[in-house]
Structures are given as structure tokens and as C-alpha cells.
Design an enzyme around this catalytic site. Structure first.
Site, PDB file in Angstrom:
ATOM      1  N   TYR A  24      44.731  53.258 -36.492  1.00  0.00           N
ATOM      2  CA  TYR A  24      43.421  53.599 -35.757  1.00  0.00           C
ATOM      3  C   TYR A  24      43.305  52.790 -34.780  1.00  0.00           C
ATOM      4  O   TYR A  24      44.168  52.516 -34.673  1.00  0.00           O
ATOM      5  CB  TYR A  24      42.770  52.429 -37.041  1.00  0.00           C
ATOM      6  CG  TYR A  24      41.116  51.857 -37.371  1.00  0.00           C
ATOM      7  CD1 TYR A  24      39.790  52.962 -38.046  1.00  0.00           C
ATOM      8  CD2 TYR A  24      41.119  50.742 -36.011  1.00  0.00           C
ATOM      9  CE1 TYR A  24      38.901  52.029 -37.041  1.00  0.00           C
ATOM     10  CE2 TYR A  24      39.742  50.369 -35.898  1.00  0.00           C
ATOM     11  CZ  TYR A  24      38.493  51.253 -36.370  1.00  0.00           C
ATOM     12  OH  TYR A  24      37.846  50.669 -36.247  1.00  0.00           O
ATOM     13  N   GLU A  80      35.141  55.252 -32.241  1.00  0.00           N
ATOM     14  CA  GLU A  80      36.115  55.525 -33.589  1.00  0.00           C
ATOM     15  C   GLU A  80      36.823  56.423 -33.540  1.00  0.00           C
ATOM     16  O   GLU A  80      36.511  57.426 -33.825  1.00  0.00           O
ATOM     17  CB  GLU A  80      35.615  54.718 -34.496  1.00  0.00           C
ATOM     18  CG  GLU A  80      36.718  54.125 -36.098  1.00  0.00           C
ATOM     19  CD  GLU A  80      35.616  53.122 -37.346  1.00  0.00           C
ATOM     20  OE1 GLU A  80      35.705  52.427 -37.523  1.00  0.00           O
ATOM     21  OE2 GLU A  80      34.761  54.191 -37.499  1.00  0.00           O
TER      22      GLU A  80
END
Length: 389
Positions: A109, A195
Site C-alpha cells: 500500500y 492512493e
């Protein structure tokens, strides 16, 4: 402004960020031809909605033939995707994105965002990306803040990431290239969030960004007129569209107490107070400093037409260009014309306070006047509960 995945990937690819090849489809046949044109042996068919957790909701399907891509698109298109981010009503899927699928060995991530506490753009990484990343991010000890500036990411920081993430040198270098490019895009495009979940390590050792969530700051759109065409009005609440048209800051929430304030910070504090009192706000509404009474009236009208709302809490603070009497005049304008009205709890402060209260009383507006914020919030919560029973 939220971007769809395919829109964000098209923008970020220009910054050198590696993303899978893909094709937009709005029907089964388009998905079939898209997969065939892309080539390969497997594809991901992905619902394009402004919500995360699409896989769990059936919005992402892996297929092994163009015909299977068409069938998957047929199942997804028109479906109401319901996730924790959509609310119970969900979002209808009108577009899917067909892209090449990869064999994945690892998911990482990464995000670029504004750290308000430090007043700077911050790049973060978590070694555990993919599904369930929310719980991984809750473990703050696993979140790695990356030293990334306008000049990029240095060799020492790249080595630190390699050690912390357990990556070989070439993969760590590829990851830092992705992060540096994302930071540059964040600043140049006036984003408020980029993101990646995940940045995938493929079986061949490549680093590829498989999914992107990207938000552009609406306040900076005047600098990016070319991005305005990317706005998907179908995914914006109709009341938010209407409020935007009248230059009112509005966001929908899930409660039954309408909220009108002057000042964004004051509005957020009011919402916190309502929650603390056990109530549920139906919206955030901030009347801008230069608002006219007509604009205020349109904001009040939006709330009156929201059948969920049982009471409207109005708490203006007069000063500068916006006086409390402008708020009261806007309220009166609407209430004289509307048949279906709800009670108002009113607590004003600052310039025009007394005049605004007199205006509402003289116009016969069904308002209860509170002497403090705390009293106003308690009364609004009480009325909402009694009228919901």
C-alpha cells in the site's frame, strides 16, 4: 473531485507510473472487444464507482477469455455496488474497466496526502496492501513515512525502504520512482489524495500499480480546466450538484438533523456536538462569506426537500461580509413559498444577530431560539427524536 480509476491511471501514466493496459467499456460487447484488443490470457473486469472495497461487493472479477469478460461486464453493469463507503443505497455501475491481469507475489500500500499536523505533503507506505488494508493501516507502527521532497527520493531513503520492506535493490528503486512520480503529480495536479492499493510485485519481479484512488481539490479546479471534463456528475449526490451551482459547501450525511453554519470549521464542530449529544446530522452545509440571501434560500430549500430531515439547526456567526440578517432573510424567503416545512432551531452570534432574530419572528418562521450552541444542539436532537418517533 473524485476520479474514476481509469481516469486516474491515464493521468498518472503520463508521469511515468507503471499501470496495466486497459479499456473502458459500457456494455458486454465493448468489454469483449477491449479484452481481445489488449491481448493476454487473463483480464480484470472492474466496476468504475467512487467507492473502495469493490471486490467484496462483486465489482471486480478475473476472467480468462474475451467472452468471459463480456459476461462479467453484463453481471456488473447496472448492479448497485454497496460497500461501507457507499451507504445502504449503493451506487449503480455504468462503466467497467477491463485491464490486463497479473500474477501477483506481493501487495504494498502507498499514498500521497497532506499531513495537516505537519503542514506538508506526506508519502506513506504499508507493507501489507490489498484487501483488508484498513486494519493494516490502523497499526500505526507498520505505516512507514517516506522522506520524499520536490527533488525526489534519495539513495539512502531507497535503501531504508528496501530494508524495511524486504525488497531487493531493483524493486526498491522501482518503488521509490513510483512514489516520487506520484508526489510530483500530487503537487502539479493539486490533488488532495493519491492512493495506490496495491502497488504489486508481479511474478516476473515488476512493480505495477494495480488500483488507484485519486481526488483533486475542488478549490484548485480553476487552475485545471482540462480536468473539469473528468467530473462524473452521475456519481455526485443531486443535492451536492445543486449546492455547488449556488456556491454552497454541502456534503450529504446519513442522519435527520439539517445543519446550516457559516464557517467550515464551525460546521465541523457543530456536527461533532450533534454526534456527542446522540444525534445524527443529515448534512454539512457551510454558507460562504460572500453568500447572498438568494443563495442562502437555495441552501435551505435543499434541506426542506430532503425527506429525511426532521429539524434544521441554523447557527450563523455574523461578521465581515456575511451578516446574520442575510441568513434570516434567506430562511424567510423560502418559508414564505414552501408548503412542507420543518422546525428550525436558531442560535446566532455576531453582526446582525438581533436583526436576524427579529426578522424570523416577524415573518412567523417556526423557529426556536437558543441562547448557546450547547442549548441549540440539545434542542435540535430532542426535536429530531420526537418527530422521528
Amino acid at each position: 473531485m473524485n476520479l474514476h480509476e481509469y481516469q486516474a491511471k491515464a493521468l498518472l501514466e503520463k508521469y511515468g507510473i507503471p499501470v496495466p493496459r486497459g479499456a473502458v467499456a459500457r456494455s458486454g460487447p465493448e468489454a469483449r472487444s477491449g479484452a481481445a484488443d489488449l491481448g493476454g490470457v487473463s483480464w480484470a473486469v472492474k466496476a468504475q464507482v467512487h467507492a473502495g472495497d469493490r471486490t467484496a461487493a462483486g465489482g471486480v472479477q478475473i476472467v480468462d477469455s474475451p467472452d468471459a469478460a463480456a459476461r462479467a461486464a453484463g453481471r456488473i453493469l447496472g448492479k448497485q455496488i454497496v460497500t461501507s463507503q457507499t451507504g445502504p443505497e449503493g451506487i449503480e455501475v455504468k462503466t467497467v474497466y477491463v485491464e490486463q491481469a497479473f500474477d501477483i507475489e506481493r501487495e504494498i500500500y502507498a499514498a500521497v496526502l497532506v499531513n495537516r499536523a505537519k503542514a506538508k505533503v506526506t508519502v506513506i507506505v504499508n507493507p501489507d496492501g490489498g484487501s483488508g488494508v484498513e486494519s493494516a493501516l490502523a497499526d500505526r507502527e507498520k505505516v512507514i513515512e517516506v522522506a520524499a521532497g520536490p527533488e525526489g527520493i534519495g539513495d539512502a531513503e531507497t535503501q531504508r525502504l528496501a530494508d524495511l520492506l524486504g525488497l531487493p535493490a531493483d524493486q526498491a528503486s522501482a518503488l521509490t520512482d513510483i512514489l516520487a512520480a506520484a508526489r510530483r503529480a500530487f503537487v502539479e495536479l493539486d490533488a488532495s489524495l493519491i492512493e495506490f492499493n496495491p502497488v504489486a510485485v508481479t511474478s516476473s519481479g515488476e512493480m505495477v500499480v494495480l488500483d488507484v484512488k485519486m481526488t483533486i481539490d475542488d478549490n484548485a479546479m480553476f487552475r485545471h480546466p482540462e480536468l473539469e471534463e473528468l467530473r462524473d456528475e452521475d456519481e455526485v449526490d443531486p443535492r451536492e450538484r445543486e449546492a455547488h451551482r449556488f456556491e454552497i459547501n454541502y456534503a450529504r450525511m446519513d442522519g435527520n438533523i439539517g445543519v446550516v453554519t457559516s464557517g467550515a470549521g464551525f460546521g465541523l464542530a457543530t456536527i461533532d456536538m450533534i454526534k456527542a449529544e446522540g444525534g445524527e446530522p443529515a448534512n454539512f452545509m457551510d454558507v460562504r462569506p460572500m453568500a447572498s440571501r438568494e443563495q442562502v434560500a437555495e441552501g435551505i430549500r435543499l434541506l426542506l426537500h430532503d425527506r429525511r430531515i426532521r429539524v434544521i439547526l441554523v447557527m450563523p456567526v455574523g461578521g465581515g461580509l456575511l451578516h446574520c440578517d442575510t441568513i434570516a432573510e434567506g430562511i424567510s424567503t423560502v418559508f414564505r413559498k414552501e408548503k412542507d416545512i420543518v422546525p428550525i432551531v436558531y442560535n446566532a452570534a455576531g453582526t446582525g444577530k438581533e436583526i436576524s432574530e427579529m426578522t424570523l419572528r416577524n415573518q412567523g418562521i417556526p423557529a426556536e431560539f437558543a441562547d448557546s450552541m450547547e442549548e441549540a444542539v440539545r434542542e435540535a436532537v430532542r426535536i429530531a427524536r420526537s418527530r422521528a418517533a
